[in-house]
Design a protein around this motif. Structure first.
Motif, PDB file in Angstrom:
ATOM      1  N   LEU A 136       0.811  -1.221   0.000  1.00  0.00           N
ATOM      2  CA  LEU A 136       0.000   0.000   0.000  1.00  0.00           C
ATOM      3  C   LEU A 136       0.843   1.270   0.000  1.00  0.00           C
ATOM      4  O   LEU A 136       0.367   2.322  -0.427  1.00  0.00           O
ATOM      5  N   THR A 137       2.074   1.177   0.471  1.00  0.00           N
ATOM      6  CA  THR A 137       2.972   2.343   0.466  1.00  0.00           C
ATOM      7  C   THR A 137       3.939   2.289  -0.712  1.00  0.00           C
ATOM      8  O   THR A 137       4.936   3.011  -0.730  1.00  0.00           O
ATOM      9  N   ASP A 138       3.633   1.422  -1.655  1.00  0.00           N
ATOM     10  CA  ASP A 138       4.384   1.313  -2.913  1.00  0.00           C
ATOM     11  C   ASP A 138       5.860   0.938  -2.705  1.00  0.00           C
ATOM     12  O   ASP A 138       6.726   1.359  -3.460  1.00  0.00           O
ATOM     13  N   GLN A 139       6.120   0.164  -1.674  1.00  0.00           N
ATOM     14  CA  GLN A 139       7.457  -0.384  -1.435  1.00  0.00           C
ATOM     15  C   GLN A 139       7.458  -1.820  -1.989  1.00  0.00           C
ATOM     16  O   GLN A 139       7.559  -2.792  -1.241  1.00  0.00           O
ATOM     17  N   ILE A 140       7.343  -1.929  -3.287  1.00  0.00           N
ATOM     18  CA  ILE A 140       7.079  -3.208  -3.946  1.00  0.00           C
ATOM     19  C   ILE A 140       8.233  -4.199  -3.772  1.00  0.00           C
ATOM     20  O   ILE A 140       7.996  -5.396  -3.582  1.00  0.00           O
ATOM     21  N   ASP A 141       9.474  -3.731  -3.806  1.00  0.00           N
ATOM     22  CA  ASP A 141      10.600  -4.657  -3.600  1.00  0.00           C
ATOM     23  C   ASP A 141      10.539  -5.290  -2.209  1.00  0.00           C
ATOM     24  O   ASP A 141      10.741  -6.497  -2.057  1.00  0.00           O
ATOM     25  N   ARG A 142      10.251  -4.479  -1.209  1.00  0.00           N
ATOM     26  CA  ARG A 142      10.119  -5.017   0.158  1.00  0.00           C
ATOM     27  C   ARG A 142       8.910  -5.939   0.254  1.00  0.00           C
ATOM     28  O   ARG A 142       8.955  -6.962   0.942  1.00  0.00           O
ATOM     29  N   HIS A 143       7.834  -5.566  -0.423  1.00  0.00           N
ATOM     30  CA  HIS A 143       6.625  -6.401  -0.452  1.00  0.00           C
ATOM     31  C   HIS A 143       6.952  -7.778  -1.038  1.00  0.00           C
ATOM     32  O   HIS A 143       6.599  -8.805  -0.457  1.00  0.00           O
ATOM     33  N   LYS A 144       7.651  -7.785  -2.160  1.00  0.00           N
ATOM     34  CA  LYS A 144       7.997  -9.057  -2.820  1.00  0.00           C
ATOM     35  C   LYS A 144       8.870  -9.933  -1.927  1.00  0.00           C
ATOM     36  O   LYS A 144       8.670 -11.148  -1.848  1.00  0.00           O
ATOM     37  N   LYS A 145       9.836  -9.329  -1.262  1.00  0.00           N
ATOM     38  CA  LYS A 145      10.693 -10.093  -0.350  1.00  0.00           C
ATOM     39  C   LYS A 145       9.886 -10.673   0.808  1.00  0.00           C
ATOM     40  O   LYS A 145      10.106 -11.809   1.216  1.00  0.00           O
ATOM     41  N   MET A 146       8.956  -9.896   1.335  1.00  0.00           N
ATOM     42  CA  MET A 146       8.147 -10.319   2.469  1.00  0.00           C
ATOM     43  C   MET A 146       7.225 -11.484   2.090  1.00  0.00           C
ATOM     44  O   MET A 146       7.083 -12.433   2.852  1.00  0.00           O
ATOM     45  N   VAL A 147       6.617 -11.403   0.922  1.00  0.00           N
ATOM     46  CA  VAL A 147       5.622 -12.427   0.570  1.00  0.00           C
ATOM     47  C   VAL A 147       6.251 -13.759   0.158  1.00  0.00           C
ATOM     48  O   VAL A 147       5.553 -14.771   0.146  1.00  0.00           O
ATOM     49  N   LYS A 148       7.530 -13.773  -0.137  1.00  0.00           N
ATOM     50  CA  LYS A 148       8.181 -15.054  -0.444  1.00  0.00           C
ATOM     51  C   LYS A 148       8.085 -16.009   0.735  1.00  0.00           C
ATOM     52  O   LYS A 148       7.969 -17.215   0.567  1.00  0.00           O
ATOM     53  N   PHE A 149       8.117 -15.466   1.940  1.00  0.00           N
ATOM     54  CA  PHE A 149       7.951 -16.267   3.148  1.00  0.00           C
ATOM     55  C   PHE A 149       6.487 -16.281   3.587  1.00  0.00           C
ATOM     56  O   PHE A 149       5.932 -17.315   3.935  1.00  0.00           O
ATOM     57  N   THR A 150       5.874 -15.118   3.557  1.00  0.00           N
ATOM     58  CA  THR A 150       4.542 -14.944   4.133  1.00  0.00           C
ATOM     59  C   THR A 150       3.469 -15.720   3.398  1.00  0.00           C
ATOM     60  O   THR A 150       2.620 -16.372   4.024  1.00  0.00           O
ATOM     61  N   TYR A 151       3.479 -15.664   2.076  1.00  0.00           N
ATOM     62  CA  TYR A 151       2.418 -16.296   1.296  1.00  0.00           C
ATOM     63  C   TYR A 151       2.306 -17.801   1.569  1.00  0.00           C
ATOM     64  O   TYR A 151       1.222 -18.285   1.894  1.00  0.00           O
ATOM     65  N   PRO A 152       3.396 -18.570   1.462  1.00  0.00           N
ATOM     66  CA  PRO A 152       3.237 -20.010   1.718  1.00  0.00           C
ATOM     67  C   PRO A 152       2.831 -20.333   3.151  1.00  0.00           C
ATOM     68  O   PRO A 152       2.096 -21.298   3.388  1.00  0.00           O
ATOM     69  N   VAL A 153       3.276 -19.521   4.108  1.00  0.00           N
ATOM     70  CA  VAL A 153       2.888 -19.764   5.495  1.00  0.00           C
ATOM     71  C   VAL A 153       1.396 -19.478   5.673  1.00  0.00           C
ATOM     72  O   VAL A 153       0.677 -20.266   6.297  1.00  0.00           O
ATOM     73  N   TRP A 154       0.917 -18.370   5.127  1.00  0.00           N
ATOM     74  CA  TRP A 154      -0.497 -18.028   5.222  1.00  0.00           C
ATOM     75  C   TRP A 154      -1.346 -19.112   4.551  1.00  0.00           C
ATOM     76  O   TRP A 154      -2.364 -19.542   5.082  1.00  0.00           O
ATOM     77  N   LEU A 155      -0.896 -19.582   3.403  1.00  0.00           N
ATOM     78  CA  LEU A 155      -1.611 -20.650   2.699  1.00  0.00           C
ATOM     79  C   LEU A 155      -1.620 -21.926   3.539  1.00  0.00           C
ATOM     80  O   LEU A 155      -2.657 -22.582   3.687  1.00  0.00           O
ATOM     81  N   TYR A 156      -0.485 -22.272   4.130  1.00  0.00           N
ATOM     82  CA  TYR A 156      -0.397 -23.460   4.994  1.00  0.00           C
ATOM     83  C   TYR A 156      -1.350 -23.339   6.180  1.00  0.00           C
ATOM     84  O   TYR A 156      -2.067 -24.289   6.507  1.00  0.00           O
TER      85      TYR A 156
END
Length: 193
Positions: A156-176
């Motif tokens: 939401l704050t347009d920090q897309i590089d940080r967003h991408k790095k964060m979701v590499k871990f976050t997305y699979p954990v949230w899905l799990y």
């Protein structure tokens, strides 16, 4: 620029506050047996509602991944907000349920809240499998909250590089966490009265 930095500090404080409050509320519900929530048999349907919410979250997360892989940022964002909304809805319902009724024990065939030696023997290794899945589900659901919130914040704050790095871990954990929420429900469902 100063207002933006002040806004960012407010958002970060909110993320930290939520990150602390959620585990405290859940721990309170687990360790303090006095119930103070809703009354009536309707509350007993909430575990099924939780499984439905988790199932919808899984679908929203998968749809969000497909959308971003196809470059559709707007649709990705919609699915991610849907997943976040479902998470909030789940949390509210979860707190309502666990503040209203006693937790069900895996293997409790006579619904007395105690596990006899016969019930433990009958549950066998499936009880251990259930407890391992449940423990991983609970632990990861607590740990993933700040990462999800920061991933949203970065997007939401347009920090897309940080967003991408964060979701590499976050997305699979949230899905799990969402998938195991459904698995846990179906494993313990025979023990609900």
């Amino acid at each position: 620029m100063v207002k933006e930095q002040a806004d960012n500090k407010v958002y970060l404080r909110i993320i930290y506050l939520i990150t602390i409050l959620i585990p405290l509320v859940v721990a309170f519900l687990i360790f303090f047996p006095t119930k103070f929530g809703a009354e009536g048999d309707w509350v007993k349907v909430l575990p099924g509602v939780h499984a439905a919410i988790n199932s919808l979250t899984v679908l929203a997360l998968i749809a969000a991944l497909i959308s971003i892989k196809k470059g559709n940022i707007k649709l990705h964002r919609s699915f991610m907000f849907t997943a976040l909304f479902l998470g909030v809805l789940f949390l509210i319902s979860y707190v309502l349920y666990h503040s209203s009724v006693e937790s069900v024990k895996f293997g409790d065939l006579n619904y007395d809240g105690e596990l006899s030696e016969q019930e433990l023997a009958k549950a066998g290794t499936s009880r251990m499998v259930y407890l391992v899945i449940l423990a991983s589900h609970i632990l990861l659901s607590i740990l993933v909250v700040p990462f999800v919130l920061f991933a949203f914040y970065y997007a939401l704050t347009d920090q897309i590089d940080r967003h991408k790095k964060m979701v590499k871990f976050t997305y699979p954990v949230w899905l799990y966490v969402s998938i195991t929420g459904v698995v846990v429900y179906f494993m313990i469902k025979p023990y609900y009265f």
